[in-house]
Design a protein around this motif. Structure first.
Motif, PDB file in Angstrom:
ATOM      1  N   TYR A 109       0.834  -1.208   0.000  1.00 16.14           N
ATOM      2  CA  TYR A 109       0.000   0.000   0.000  1.00 16.14           C
ATOM      3  C   TYR A 109       0.865   1.252   0.000  1.00 16.14           C
ATOM      4  CZ  TYR A 109      -4.104   2.858   1.261  1.00 16.14           C
ATOM      5  OH  TYR A 109      -5.124   3.775   1.279  1.00 16.14           O
ATOM      6  N   GLU A 110       1.895   1.269   0.836  1.00 17.17           N
ATOM      7  CA  GLU A 110       2.781   2.438   0.889  1.00 17.17           C
ATOM      8  C   GLU A 110       3.497   2.653  -0.437  1.00 17.17           C
ATOM      9  OE1 GLU A 110       3.352   4.860   3.092  1.00 17.17           O
ATOM     10  OE2 GLU A 110       1.655   4.056   4.209  1.00 17.17           O
ATOM     11  N   THR A 111       3.927   1.558  -1.040  1.00 16.36           N
ATOM     12  CA  THR A 111       4.591   1.674  -2.350  1.00 16.36           C
ATOM     13  C   THR A 111       3.640   2.286  -3.372  1.00 16.36           C
ATOM     14  OG1 THR A 111       5.990  -0.244  -1.890  1.00 16.36           O
ATOM     15  CG2 THR A 111       5.714   0.383  -4.200  1.00 16.36           C
ATOM     16  N   HIS A 112       2.403   1.810  -3.373  1.00 20.83           N
ATOM     17  CA  HIS A 112       1.412   2.355  -4.299  1.00 20.83           C
ATOM     18  C   HIS A 112       1.155   3.831  -4.023  1.00 20.83           C
ATOM     19  CE1 HIS A 112      -2.194   2.921  -6.670  1.00 20.83           C
ATOM     20  NE2 HIS A 112      -2.847   3.287  -5.578  1.00 20.83           N
ATOM     21  N   LEU A 113       1.033   4.203  -2.735  1.00 19.42           N
ATOM     22  CA  LEU A 113       0.744   5.595  -2.405  1.00 19.42           C
ATOM     23  C   LEU A 113       1.865   6.525  -2.857  1.00 19.42           C
ATOM     24  CD1 LEU A 113      -0.889   5.442   1.150  1.00 19.42           C
ATOM     25  CD2 LEU A 113      -2.001   5.804  -1.067  1.00 19.42           C
ATOM     26  N   ARG A 114       3.116   6.101  -2.712  1.00 22.54           N
ATOM     27  CA  ARG A 114       4.232   6.952  -3.169  1.00 22.54           C
ATOM     28  C   ARG A 114       4.112   7.224  -4.661  1.00 22.54           C
ATOM     29  NH1 ARG A 114       7.331   3.619   0.302  1.00 22.54           N
ATOM     30  NH2 ARG A 114       8.090   2.394  -1.476  1.00 22.54           N
ATOM     31  N   ARG A 115       3.826   6.190  -5.413  1.00 19.36           N
ATOM     32  CA  ARG A 115       3.679   6.368  -6.862  1.00 19.36           C
ATOM     33  C   ARG A 115       2.439   7.197  -7.191  1.00 19.36           C
ATOM     34  NH1 ARG A 115       4.882  -0.037  -8.083  1.00 19.36           N
ATOM     35  NH2 ARG A 115       7.155   0.050  -7.790  1.00 19.36           N
ATOM     36  N   TYR A 116       1.376   6.943  -6.452  1.00 18.67           N
ATOM     37  CA  TYR A 116       0.127   7.688  -6.666  1.00 18.67           C
ATOM     38  C   TYR A 116       0.345   9.174  -6.398  1.00 18.67           C
ATOM     39  CZ  TYR A 116      -4.749   9.138  -6.048  1.00 18.67           C
ATOM     40  OH  TYR A 116      -5.957   9.796  -6.147  1.00 18.67           O
ATOM     41  N   HIS A 117       1.028   9.501  -5.307  1.00 23.13           N
ATOM     42  CA  HIS A 117       1.262  10.909  -4.964  1.00 23.13           C
ATOM     43  C   HIS A 117       2.134  11.591  -6.012  1.00 23.13           C
ATOM     44  CE1 HIS A 117       0.476   9.950  -0.425  1.00 23.13           C
ATOM     45  NE2 HIS A 117      -0.630   9.992  -1.146  1.00 23.13           N
ATOM     46  N   ASP A 118       3.187  10.906  -6.471  1.00 24.20           N
ATOM     47  CA  ASP A 118       4.058  11.490  -7.499  1.00 24.20           C
ATOM     48  C   ASP A 118       3.268  11.736  -8.785  1.00 24.20           C
ATOM     49  OD1 ASP A 118       6.169  11.399  -5.756  1.00 24.20           O
ATOM     50  OD2 ASP A 118       7.059   9.573  -6.613  1.00 24.20           O
ATOM     51  N   ASP A 119       2.465  10.761  -9.171  1.00 28.50           N
ATOM     52  CA  ASP A 119       1.659  10.898 -10.388  1.00 28.50           C
ATOM     53  C   ASP A 119       0.624  12.006 -10.236  1.00 28.50           C
ATOM     54  OD1 ASP A 119       0.645   9.866 -13.030  1.00 28.50           O
ATOM     55  OD2 ASP A 119      -1.132   9.445 -11.819  1.00 28.50           O
ATOM     56  N   SER A 120      -0.001  12.102  -9.056  1.00 27.66           N
ATOM     57  CA  SER A 120      -1.009  13.140  -8.820  1.00 27.66           C
ATOM     58  C   SER A 120      -0.395  14.525  -8.892  1.00 27.66           C
ATOM     59  CB  SER A 120      -1.668  12.938  -7.451  1.00 27.66           C
ATOM     60  OG  SER A 120      -2.360  11.710  -7.396  1.00 27.66           O
ATOM     61  N   ALA A 121       0.780  14.691  -8.283  1.00 34.02           N
ATOM     62  CA  ALA A 121       1.454  15.996  -8.304  1.00 34.02           C
ATOM     63  C   ALA A 121       1.797  16.399  -9.734  1.00 34.02           C
ATOM     64  CB  ALA A 121       2.711  15.942  -7.436  1.00 34.02           C
ATOM     65  N   ARG A 122       2.250  15.435 -10.522  1.00 33.54           N
ATOM     66  CA  ARG A 122       2.592  15.727 -11.917  1.00 33.54           C
ATOM     67  C   ARG A 122       1.351  16.127 -12.708  1.00 33.54           C
ATOM     68  NH1 ARG A 122       3.044  12.371 -16.578  1.00 33.54           N
ATOM     69  NH2 ARG A 122       2.401  10.583 -15.309  1.00 33.54           N
ATOM     70  N   ARG A 123       0.264  15.399 -12.512  1.00 31.85           N
ATOM     71  CA  ARG A 123      -0.976  15.720 -13.221  1.00 31.85           C
ATOM     72  C   ARG A 123      -1.513  17.087 -12.789  1.00 31.85           C
ATOM     73  NH1 ARG A 123      -4.169  11.183 -15.183  1.00 31.85           N
ATOM     74  NH2 ARG A 123      -2.943   9.258 -15.191  1.00 31.85           N
ATOM     75  N   TRP A 124      -1.444  17.357 -11.478  1.00 29.81           N
ATOM     76  CA  TRP A 124      -1.934  18.650 -10.976  1.00 29.81           C
ATOM     77  C   TRP A 124      -1.176  19.795 -11.637  1.00 29.81           C
ATOM     78  CZ3 TRP A 124      -0.677  23.232  -8.751  1.00 29.81           C
ATOM     79  CH2 TRP A 124      -1.711  23.947  -8.117  1.00 29.81           C
ATOM     80  N   GLU A 125       0.143  19.680 -11.700  1.00 20.10           N
ATOM     81  CA  GLU A 125       0.953  20.744 -12.310  1.00 20.10           C
ATOM     82  C   GLU A 125       0.623  20.899 -13.785  1.00 20.10           C
ATOM     83  OE1 GLU A 125       2.738  22.840 -10.802  1.00 20.10           O
ATOM     84  OE2 GLU A 125       2.965  21.925  -8.819  1.00 20.10           O
ATOM     85  N   MET A 126       0.382  19.798 -14.471  1.00 18.79           N
ATOM     86  CA  MET A 126       0.060  19.869 -15.904  1.00 18.79           C
ATOM     87  C   MET A 126      -1.264  20.590 -16.127  1.00 18.79           C
ATOM     88  SD  MET A 126       1.178  16.026 -17.116  1.00 18.79           S
ATOM     89  CE  MET A 126       0.764  16.289 -18.834  1.00 18.79           C
ATOM     90  N   LEU A 127      -2.288  20.262 -15.305  1.00 13.57           N
ATOM     91  CA  LEU A 127      -3.577  20.908 -15.476  1.00 13.57           C
ATOM     92  C   LEU A 127      -3.520  22.362 -15.029  1.00 13.57           C
ATOM     93  CD1 LEU A 127      -6.491  20.852 -16.304  1.00 13.57           C
ATOM     94  CD2 LEU A 127      -7.087  19.770 -14.126  1.00 13.57           C
TER      95      LEU A 127
ATOM     96  N   LEU B  68      -8.964  29.858  -9.935  1.00 13.56           N
ATOM     97  CA  LEU B  68      -8.924  28.811  -8.918  1.00 13.56           C
ATOM     98  C   LEU B  68      -9.087  29.457  -7.551  1.00 13.56           C
ATOM     99  CD1 LEU B  68      -8.271  25.759  -8.377  1.00 13.56           C
ATOM    100  CD2 LEU B  68      -5.874  26.455  -8.139  1.00 13.56           C
ATOM    101  N   MET B  69      -9.866  28.823  -6.668  1.00 13.70           N
ATOM    102  CA  MET B  69     -10.110  29.370  -5.340  1.00 13.70           C
ATOM    103  C   MET B  69      -8.833  29.342  -4.513  1.00 13.70           C
ATOM    104  SD  MET B  69     -13.189  28.493  -2.739  1.00 13.70           S
ATOM    105  CE  MET B  69     -13.442  29.433  -1.241  1.00 13.70           C
ATOM    106  N   ALA B  70      -8.540  30.438  -3.809  1.00 11.96           N
ATOM    107  CA  ALA B  70      -7.351  30.522  -2.966  1.00 11.96           C
ATOM    108  C   ALA B  70      -7.410  29.479  -1.867  1.00 11.96           C
ATOM    109  CB  ALA B  70      -7.247  31.916  -2.350  1.00 11.96           C
ATOM    110  N   GLY B  71      -6.259  28.920  -1.535  1.00 12.17           N
ATOM    111  CA  GLY B  71      -6.188  27.929  -0.463  1.00 12.17           C
ATOM    112  C   GLY B  71      -6.467  26.517  -0.905  1.00 12.17           C
ATOM    113  N   SER B  72      -6.623  26.299  -2.219  1.00  8.60           N
ATOM    114  CA  SER B  72      -6.983  24.964  -2.700  1.00  8.60           C
ATOM    115  C   SER B  72      -5.863  24.290  -3.478  1.00  8.60           C
ATOM    116  CB  SER B  72      -8.226  25.053  -3.596  1.00  8.60           C
ATOM    117  OG  SER B  72      -7.954  25.844  -4.751  1.00  8.60           O
ATOM    118  N   GLU B  73      -4.637  24.781  -3.310  1.00  5.08           N
ATOM    119  CA  GLU B  73      -3.521  24.208  -4.053  1.00  5.08           C
ATOM    120  C   GLU B  73      -3.336  22.725  -3.716  1.00  5.08           C
ATOM    121  OE1 GLU B  73      -3.434  27.027  -2.439  1.00  5.08           O
ATOM    122  OE2 GLU B  73      -3.224  28.489  -4.057  1.00  5.08           O
ATOM    123  N   HIS B  74      -3.039  21.936  -4.752  1.00  4.92           N
ATOM    124  CA  HIS B  74      -2.736  20.511  -4.632  1.00  4.92           C
ATOM    125  C   HIS B  74      -3.899  19.685  -4.067  1.00  4.92           C
ATOM    126  CE1 HIS B  74       1.333  22.386  -4.791  1.00  4.92           C
ATOM    127  NE2 HIS B  74       1.455  21.436  -5.703  1.00  4.92           N
ATOM    128  N   ALA B  75      -5.119  20.128  -4.352  1.00  5.27           N
ATOM    129  CA  ALA B  75      -6.285  19.288  -4.066  1.00  5.27           C
ATOM    130  C   ALA B  75      -6.422  18.267  -5.186  1.00  5.27           C
ATOM    131  CB  ALA B  75      -7.546  20.145  -3.968  1.00  5.27           C
TER     132      ALA B  75
END
Length: 486
Positions: free
Chosen positions: A378-396, A409-416
């Motif tokens: 589970y931890e291994t998956h979460l590390r990959r999931y978080h890295d992928d999510s951060a990359r997708r967030w930055e792209m969008l 974008l509403m203030a205070g909502s970064e990296h949701a």
């Protein structure tokens, strides 16, 4: 010999034997084979389906071993007597009832189907640009490690404890993994008797509604907020009290409520993370007014912020915070596995109520998830999931900034885990959603999240997990084209 034409639309992703067997089972159970005539021979069926004779022979032998068919030497395969379909005698048909069917609409005490809810197309995966929230990238599911956990469960070396009915008890191994692996990351210390496994966090909210709420109960909710939680509370005819949301989270009012339902990690739907000051204020307010806080930490595991604030429950010194969360949000939403942390007395009653509903979540899934956690998968998956999510967030975020700067974008909502966007006042996001869908872009209009009599129509939400990352920027381009035509 009676000829039966069977057809299979073969799926290249599935085994031939599996699909031939499924076709024959359906034919047997639907009664198309007469009891006194042989089924098609292995050779005839193989020729008809364009598969090898070995494939059909193996399937037939397997069905004989399992009691569906009988093999008669030099004659062929016949239906086992248990699967003979008797002819219906018209003279024995059920008598016609002259009275009318019940008028179910008059009998229903509640009608959940009439509630305002967030609608998502069932075929969202067929859109070219699905900016939909709450659905995963299925290609990133850790299939190998999940299969390893399943092999451990079904290995046959140990007593299959998951086979028996656990009455109202959860799997101790999973409780221990949550207590020692999951909760500490949110700053929460809990004893085993303070944890209950649920079918997702939504199930926990239903249990709390049935146990704690009535028409006299005042429940404070965020506005805009999570509609499914509000709909659940309304099943008890509770008095829903909307509270505005700003860049720091829920805004308290001078009118105390009995319960405060909040999503402080990332507020639904705005994505705002509740500030330290607002958290302290809410905890103090609840203590002074003898209120209880229901903390829905739905994205505790999918939260990819570098240093997220601890849960409200971590600062709870008076037992006023009920904590609900999900184990499957970042792994597989379809697993529907969550948990609740609260006072042992409340957990005991929730366990008793759960027993009356479905006894306990499937024990095999609990064991498999426990092993998945214990082995570090589970931890291994979460590390990959978080890295992928951060990359997708930055792209969008980059695509929206350069291609749709008029949508803020509403203030205070970064990296949701989703973007909550505001369009210019003249733009109707209901119309924009309709136009975008016809162009292959799926977004979610925001009006349904509001409790106002006349909700604003210039907000919409965009997720980024279900879409191919390479399609994010092109999808925003298409959305901009539709916006410019309005």
């Amino acid at each position: 010999m009676i000829r039966h034409f069977l057809h299979v639309d073969f799926d290249a992703q599935r085994g031939l034997q599996e699909q031939v067997r499924e076709t024959l089972i359906n034919a047997i159970l639907s009664g198309i084979f007469p009891p006194d005539a042989p089924l098609p021979s292995c050779r005839a069926l193989a020729a008809q389906l364009n598969v090898s004779r070995n494939t059909t022979a193996l399937v037939f032998e397997n069905l004989v071993n399992e009691g569906y068919l009988l093999s008669r030497p030099r004659s062929g395969y016949y239906l086992h007597p248990d699967y003979h379909q008797p002819q219906v005698n018209p003279t024995l048909a059920a008598p016609v009832c002259e009275s009318a069917a019940p008028r179910w609409g008059n009998r229903l005490k509640i009608q959940p189907s009439q509630q305002e809810s967030i609608l998502k197309p069932a075929g969202w995966m067929h859109y070219r640009y699905p900016f939909i929230y709450g659905q995963p990238d299925t290609h990133r599911f850790p299939l190998a490690s999940w299969r390893a956990a399943a092999n451990w469960l079904h290995g046959g070396i140990r007593d299959p404890a998951w086979v028996v009915d656990h009455i109202d008890q959860d799997v101790p191994m999973l409780i221990e993994q949550i207590r020692t692996r999951v909760l500490p990351k949110r700053g929460i210390v809990a004893a085993p008797d303070e944890i209950l496994i649920t079918l997702g966090s939504q199930n926990a909210l239903y249990l709390l509604t049935r146990l704690l709420m009535s028409p006299d109960t005042r429940v404070a909710v965020e506005n805009p907020g999570f509609r499914e939680a509000i709909n659940t509370f309304m099943l008890a005819d509770t008095r829903i009290v909307p509270h505005a949301v700003d860049e720091e989270g829920l805004v308290l009012t001078d009118t105390p409520c009995d319960y405060y339902y909040v999503t402080p990690g990332h507020q639904v739907p705005t994505g705002v993370s509740m500030s330290k000051a607002r958290r302290a204020q809410l905890l103090d307010y609840a203590a002074r007014h003898d209120a209880v806080i229901v903390e829905d930490d739905y994205d505790s595991e999918s939260n990819f912020m570098q240093n997220p604030l601890p849960a409200l429950k971590a600062s709870d010194r008076s037992g006023r915070v009920i904590y609900v969360s999900s184990l499957s949000k970042a792994l597989s939403p379809g697993l529907r596995l969550g948990f609740m942390v609260a006072d042992p007395d409340l957990i005991d009653e929730a366990r008793a109520l759960r027993r009356l509903m479905y006894r306990h979540p499937p024990a095999n899934i609990q064991y498999q998830m426990a092993h998945f956690l214990a082995q570090g998968y589970y931890e291994t998956h979460l590390r990959r999931y978080h890295d992928d999510s951060a990359r997708r967030w930055e792209m969008l975020a980059s695509a929206l900034h350069t291609r749709l700067p008029e949508c803020t974008l509403m203030a205070g909502s970064e990296h949701a885990n989703a973007f909550w966007l505001r369009t210019p006042e003249a733009i109707s996001t209901q119309q924009l959603t309709w136009r975008a869908a016809h162009a292959g872009v799926l977004i979610e209009p925001g009006a349904r999240h509001f409790l106002d009599a006349t909700p604003p129509d210039n907000f919409f939400r965009m997720g980024f997990h279900a879409i191919n990352p390479d399609a994010i920027a092109p999808g925003v381009d298409v959305l901009r084209g539709q916006l410019e035509q309005m």
